[in-house]
Design a protein around this motif. Structure first.
Motif, PDB file in Angstrom:
ATOM      1  N   UNK A 110       0.837  -1.203   0.000  1.00  0.00           N
ATOM      2  CA  UNK A 110       0.000   0.000   0.000  1.00  0.00           C
ATOM      3  C   UNK A 110       0.872   1.254   0.000  1.00  0.00           C
ATOM      4  N   UNK A 111       1.950   1.224   0.738  1.00  0.00           N
ATOM      5  CA  UNK A 111       2.812   2.386   0.933  1.00  0.00           C
ATOM      6  C   UNK A 111       3.383   2.908  -0.391  1.00  0.00           C
ATOM      7  N   UNK A 112       3.904   1.998  -1.221  1.00  0.00           N
ATOM      8  CA  UNK A 112       4.607   2.427  -2.426  1.00  0.00           C
ATOM      9  C   UNK A 112       3.752   2.432  -3.690  1.00  0.00           C
ATOM     10  N   UNK A 113       2.566   1.848  -3.655  1.00  0.00           N
ATOM     11  CA  UNK A 113       1.778   1.733  -4.869  1.00  0.00           C
ATOM     12  C   UNK A 113       1.462   3.109  -5.464  1.00  0.00           C
ATOM     13  N   UNK A 114       1.917   3.325  -6.696  1.00  0.00           N
ATOM     14  CA  UNK A 114       1.700   4.583  -7.426  1.00  0.00           C
ATOM     15  C   UNK A 114       2.299   5.801  -6.723  1.00  0.00           C
ATOM     16  N   UNK A 115       3.179   5.571  -5.766  1.00  0.00           N
ATOM     17  CA  UNK A 115       3.796   6.684  -5.041  1.00  0.00           C
ATOM     18  C   UNK A 115       5.191   6.954  -5.601  1.00  0.00           C
ATOM     19  N   UNK A 116       5.263   7.898  -6.508  1.00  0.00           N
ATOM     20  CA  UNK A 116       6.533   8.223  -7.155  1.00  0.00           C
ATOM     21  C   UNK A 116       7.522   8.881  -6.197  1.00  0.00           C
ATOM     22  N   UNK A 117       7.115   9.873  -5.386  1.00  0.00           N
ATOM     23  CA  UNK A 117       8.095  10.522  -4.499  1.00  0.00           C
ATOM     24  C   UNK A 117       8.794   9.561  -3.526  1.00  0.00           C
TER      25      UNK A 117
ATOM     26  N   UNK B  68      15.001   4.737  -4.245  1.00  0.00           N
ATOM     27  CA  UNK B  68      15.894   4.348  -5.338  1.00  0.00           C
ATOM     28  C   UNK B  68      17.105   5.276  -5.455  1.00  0.00           C
ATOM     29  N   UNK B  69      16.908   6.548  -5.215  1.00  0.00           N
ATOM     30  CA  UNK B  69      18.046   7.470  -5.292  1.00  0.00           C
ATOM     31  C   UNK B  69      19.121   7.099  -4.280  1.00  0.00           C
ATOM     32  N   UNK B  70      18.709   6.661  -3.095  1.00  0.00           N
ATOM     33  CA  UNK B  70      19.679   6.262  -2.074  1.00  0.00           C
ATOM     34  C   UNK B  70      20.346   4.945  -2.441  1.00  0.00           C
TER      35      UNK B  70
ATOM     36  N   UNK C 252       7.524  -2.507  -8.817  1.00  0.00           N
ATOM     37  CA  UNK C 252       8.125  -2.338 -10.141  1.00  0.00           C
ATOM     38  C   UNK C 252       8.113  -0.854 -10.480  1.00  0.00           C
ATOM     39  N   UNK C 253       9.293  -0.322 -10.772  1.00  0.00           N
ATOM     40  CA  UNK C 253       9.406   1.098 -11.103  1.00  0.00           C
ATOM     41  C   UNK C 253      10.206   1.271 -12.382  1.00  0.00           C
ATOM     42  N   UNK C 254       9.901   2.318 -13.113  1.00  0.00           N
ATOM     43  CA  UNK C 254      10.692   2.695 -14.285  1.00  0.00           C
ATOM     44  C   UNK C 254      11.164   4.130 -14.107  1.00  0.00           C
ATOM     45  N   UNK C 255      12.344   4.429 -14.656  1.00  0.00           N
ATOM     46  CA  UNK C 255      12.828   5.802 -14.554  1.00  0.00           C
ATOM     47  C   UNK C 255      12.763   6.496 -15.912  1.00  0.00           C
ATOM     48  N   UNK C 256      13.176   7.744 -15.937  1.00  0.00           N
ATOM     49  CA  UNK C 256      13.037   8.562 -17.148  1.00  0.00           C
ATOM     50  C   UNK C 256      13.894   8.070 -18.294  1.00  0.00           C
TER      51      UNK C 256
ATOM     52  N   UNK D 249      12.039   8.859 -11.205  1.00  0.00           N
ATOM     53  CA  UNK D 249      11.069   7.774 -11.374  1.00  0.00           C
ATOM     54  C   UNK D 249       9.857   8.286 -12.145  1.00  0.00           C
ATOM     55  N   UNK D 250       9.430   7.502 -13.126  1.00  0.00           N
ATOM     56  CA  UNK D 250       8.278   7.901 -13.951  1.00  0.00           C
ATOM     57  C   UNK D 250       7.018   7.116 -13.627  1.00  0.00           C
ATOM     58  N   UNK D 251       7.154   5.872 -13.162  1.00  0.00           N
ATOM     59  CA  UNK D 251       5.972   5.070 -12.839  1.00  0.00           C
ATOM     60  C   UNK D 251       6.310   4.049 -11.769  1.00  0.00           C
TER      61      UNK D 251
END
Length: 267
Positions: free
Chosen positions: A29-36, A42-44, A75-79, A53-55
């Motif tokens: 629940x915490x990360x779903x659709x939460x880009x920030x 991921x930056x860390x 699952x995340x994708x970046x720019x 992150x784009x999605x």
């Protein structure tokens, strides 16, 4: 709400307050659709302050042609088109080398389309955040890449990488602070404002708590169905019950029975 339902609701509320980011249900629940929040993590881990992150999608399902499947925790994708699979693992056995290989392979398969050149496959990263230091080196991060042995271990550069994050690490650096936050039950104990604000919204805000309760009830019901499908698959494979009897006994839909048969064939 009767006494029985009230008691169940109270147990869910208590469980929500005990959650940390190392718990699958809360993390989903915490990360779903939460880009920030995903971008912050991921930056860390990637040690890249400009990663964008784009999605983001949690519990992302991938199925291969033979019916075997995997659900990526995050699952995340970046720019730049890179794809990240973030897996939260409390059990050491769930973060093995072949599990990482399996996830990586299905991620590649999920990205291929007819006539696509293999050189166009995106870079992929399988990231295990583990409760324990499963690789045993006492380090914060472990990077796993293919090497060419005969060329002084030169990188093969096939576009895949596996990263293990030691959840026990508590250094004063960004990774240490992040792993500290992943173990916190209370938002006020977190060092990151980004993560703390999201945790507070889900654990302390009435709207967020109600949302968590609904999600938890759905997850409990879904887990019950998944358990029944697994049990029914074994009964069918062993010949203990007919398909009609299984469907009636477990009150399965046609789609659920299809999954039972597919699962029984893979046992």
């Amino acid at each position: 709400m009767d006494d029985k339902e009230l008691a169940k609701h109270q147990k869910i509320l208590e469980k929500i307050q005990e959650f940390t980011l190392m718990d699958d249900d809360f993390m989903t629940v915490f990360f779903d659709n939460d880009i920030p929040c995903t971008q912050y993590v991921l930056r860390i881990i990637m040690q890249n302050e400009t990663l964008c992150v784009k999605s983001v999608k949690t519990q992302y399902g991938i199925k291969n042609l033979k019916g075997r499947s995997v659900r990526l925790d995050v699952r995340a994708t970046d720019s730049s088109g890179k794809i990240y699979d973030i897996e939260i693992q409390n059990a050491d056995t769930g973060a093995g080398a072949r599990r990482a290989r399996y996830n990586s392979a299905l991620m590649d398969a999920d990205e291929t389309v007819p006539k696509m050149l293999t050189d166009d496959l995106p870079e992929t990263f399988v990231i295990f955040i583990t409760e324990n230091d499963v690789l045993g080196g006492g380090l914060a991060l472990y990077h796993v890449e293919r090497k060419i042995t005969e060329l002084d271990n030169k990188n093969f550069n096939d576009g895949t990488q596996i990263i293990y994050v030691n959840g026990k690490y508590r250094g004063t650096d960004p990774i240490g602070n992040l792993m500290h936050d992943f173990s916190c039950k209370k938002a006020d104990d977190m060092k990151s404002n980004v993560l703390a604000d999201k945790a507070r919204s889900l654990k302390e805000n009435s709207k967020g708590v109600n949302h968590m309760c609904r999600i938890m009830k759905d997850l409990i019901a879904e887990e019950r169905v998944e358990t029944n499908i697994e049990t029914a698959s074994k009964l069918l494979e062993q010949g203990d019950m007919t398909e009609d009897r299984i469907k009636e006994f477990f009150n399965f839909s046609d789609e659920q029975m299809k999954r039972v048969k597919e699962h029984s064939q893979s046992i």
